[in-house]
Design an enzyme around this catalytic site. Structure first.
Site, short mmCIF file in Angstrom:
data_model
loop_
_atom_site.label_atom_id
_atom_site.label_comp_id
_atom_site.label_asym_id
_atom_site.label_seq_id
_atom_site.Cartn_x
_atom_site.Cartn_y
_atom_site.Cartn_z
N ASP A 23 -39.79 -116.44 -46.48
CA ASP A 23 -38.61 -117.80 -46.79
C ASP A 23 -38.97 -119.05 -47.20
OD1 ASP A 23 -37.70 -116.46 -43.91
OD2 ASP A 23 -38.95 -117.39 -43.15
N HIS A 44 -32.24 -113.13 -46.49
CA HIS A 44 -32.14 -114.97 -48.26
C HIS A 44 -31.97 -114.95 -47.58
CE1 HIS A 44 -35.49 -112.23 -50.21
NE2 HIS A 44 -34.67 -111.05 -49.89
P1 GDP Z 1 -36.39 -116.01 -49.29
O1 GDP Z 1 -36.55 -115.46 -47.43
O2 GDP Z 1 -37.49 -116.00 -49.15
O3 GDP Z 1 -35.40 -115.87 -49.57
O4 GDP Z 1 -35.76 -117.72 -48.55
P2 GDP Z 1 -35.08 -117.93 -47.78
O5 GDP Z 1 -33.71 -117.79 -48.52
O6 GDP Z 1 -34.85 -118.13 -45.88
O7 GDP Z 1 -35.16 -119.38 -47.08
C1 GDP Z 1 -34.66 -120.34 -48.25
C2 GDP Z 1 -33.40 -121.27 -48.20
O8 GDP Z 1 -34.06 -122.86 -48.72
C3 GDP Z 1 -31.92 -121.40 -47.70
O9 GDP Z 1 -32.19 -121.68 -47.07
C4 GDP Z 1 -31.87 -121.53 -49.18
O10 GDP Z 1 -30.52 -121.76 -49.70
C5 GDP Z 1 -32.72 -122.75 -49.38
N1 GDP Z 1 -33.37 -123.49 -50.47
C6 GDP Z 1 -33.55 -122.70 -51.42
N2 GDP Z 1 -34.46 -122.73 -52.72
C7 GDP Z 1 -34.15 -124.86 -52.21
C8 GDP Z 1 -34.82 -125.70 -52.90
O11 GDP Z 1 -35.34 -125.69 -54.20
N3 GDP Z 1 -34.55 -126.50 -52.54
C9 GDP Z 1 -33.72 -126.30 -50.86
N4 GDP Z 1 -33.23 -128.10 -50.48
N5 GDP Z 1 -33.21 -125.72 -50.32
C10 GDP Z 1 -33.60 -124.97 -51.05
#
Ligand code: GDP
Length: 425
Positions: free
Chosen positions: A12, A40
């Site tokens: 995440d 994701h």
């Molecule tokens: P992953 O499994 O590593 O892809 O991570 P996730 O998608 O589960 O979690 C990342 C969360 O943070 C998601 O809801 C994204 O939309 C959000 N996200 C990613 N980068 C950023 C950022 O720079 N700022 C904010 N506020 N949210 C982000």
């Protein structure tokens, strides 16, 4: 050029967003491990999506998405995901599924559920997607590769053979109804019909693509600390989360992976059980969880509230090292803009001694966080496009962490959408 995008921590970290952003300049995006147990979250012009099996490149018309041999392939879930994005207006993506990928069988999901129930309070916090039983069977050599769906005679025989063992467990360990080979065979025929249009020899495809100099992204799931070898065993996932495994799970030469982009989130979150040294609780945690990510830190697959903590330099330094990091992508930095002061975990105190090296699980359980407090920047940094335009305290936070983890932060994500990205020169 082949680049891997992987996580430094517990998952995440925002890998999906970084992959989605970098996919713009990529030809092929490959999932090489894991299954539909994690997800994701991606925000783009089509809307907000939680992807579980599809790589985070499916939204661009020009990319090919590959499900590599290392993935735990849940066929109905994959097809459901394709239907879902297409129904929301995304052009039908080009998807290839490895003929050597193994299939998550319906009984893997059953066993995952029954085993978690049996372990009750001592469970691993599984998402019950069948991942642990799936990889157990893969390495016990009783798994089913996609190509086996096309050989009915052998498939039938093997199903009968495997079910002898499964039914003993179902009957005597879990006290559940036994499975019938004929019914399972019929299900496999349905799976075959669903997956047939996508199946090919993806390693041959990738070999050719590498030779032609195509841009290839390997997209990891979860993070270093969930790796079965290098993570917080046994509170880990069942397939390797490391970039090095990308070569195996995609079927490409290891020396072709020239860039390892390790994603670190500006604070910590974790799901499931296991030691989490910089964890915070109560209102402090609730506020960060509420403000975190894009709409709160809740599991993309399960909706579970994530455990929250401050940035952990010890875990992240280790997580980056074990990935073989060439570049760090530092994400979700905008979320911290509300804090007057930001604690950072810079060491672990274990039995009275402070260390910055990430220990094995037994010692980790005893570790207490050593915190240093940095001043916050108290403003919204979304929309900023150049590193120099970030507030000074924000740059100090980034540089402090870069120094502690020992790997260069070259990408900063300051918002959930594709364009919220700063490339550090
Ligand atoms: P992953 O499994 O590593 O892809 O991570 P996730 O998608 O589960 O979690 C990342 C969360 O943070 C998601 O809801 C994204 O939309 C959000 N996200 C990613 N980068 C950023 C950022 O720079 N700022 C904010 N506020 N949210 C982000």
């Amino acid at each position: 050029m082949v680049k891997a995008i992987v996580g430094a921590n517990w998952g995440d970290e925002g890998k999906g967003k970084i992959t989605d952003t970098l996919a713009k300049e990529s030809d092929i995006i490959v999932r090489f491990q894991g299954g539909a147990n994690a997800g994701h979250t991606i925000v783009n012009d089509y809307g907000k999506f939680a992807l579980h099996t599809l790589p985070s490149g499916v939204f661009y018309g020009h990319t090919t998405s590959i499900i590599g041999n290392g993935v735990a392939l849940d066929i109905p879930k994959l097809i459901h995901e394709i239907d879902e994005i297409v129904s929301k207006g995304v052009p039908k993506p080009k998807i290839l599924v490895s003929d050597r990928a193994q299939i998550v069988m319906p009984y893997h999901i059953l066993f995952d559920t029954y085993e978690e129930a049996r372990l009750a309070g001592k469970s691993f916090g599984s998402t019950k997607s069948g991942i642990a039983p799936f990889y157990s069977d893969k390495y016990a050599k009783i798994g089913f590769q996609v190509n086996e769906l096309f050989d009915e005679k052998n498939l039938k025989e093997k199903l009968e053979r495997v079910l002898v063992q499964k039914n003993v467990l179902l009957e005597h360990l879990y006290h559940q109804p036994v499975l019938k080979a004929e019914e399972l065979f019929d299900t496999m025929m349905e799976y075959r019909e669903m997956i047939a249009p996508y199946v090919c020899d993806t390693s041959a495809y990738l070999y050719q693509a590498v030779k032609e100099g195509k841009n290839i992204l390997l997209e990891g799931q979860l993070g270093s600390l969930k790796d079965p070898d290098h993570g917080i065993y046994p509170m880990v996932t069942s397939s390797s989360t490391l970039a090095g495994y990308g070569a195996i799970g995609a079927g490409i030469p290891p020396y072709e992976i020239q860039k390892v982009i390790t994603v670190c989130k500006a604070y910590s979150s974790a799901v499931g059980a296991g030691a989490f040294v910089s964890e915070i609780f109560g209102e402090e945690a609730d506020e960060l969880r509420r403000r975190g990510g894009d709409g709160g830190e809740y599991g993309a697959t399960t909706g579970r509230p994530r455990r929250m903590g401050w940035f952990d330099c010890v875990a992240s330094k280790y997580g980056c090292r074990i990935q073989g990091t060439t570049d760090v992508a530092f994400t979700v930095l905008d979320v911290l803009g509300y804090l007057d002061e930001i604690p950072v975990c810079t060491g672990y105190e274990i039995d009275g001694t402070v260390t910055t090296e990430f220990p094995t699980t037994g010692l980790l359980e005893k570790a207490k966080p050593v915190l240093e407090v940095l001043p916050g920047w108290k403003c919204d940094i979304r929309g900023i496009k150049a590193y120099e335009e970030l507030p000074e305290n924000c740059r100090n936070y980034i540089e402090f962490i870069e120094e502690r983890i020992g790997f260069p932060i070259t990408i900063i994500s300051n918002g959930p959408s594709r364009d919220d990205i700063i490339h550090v020169k």
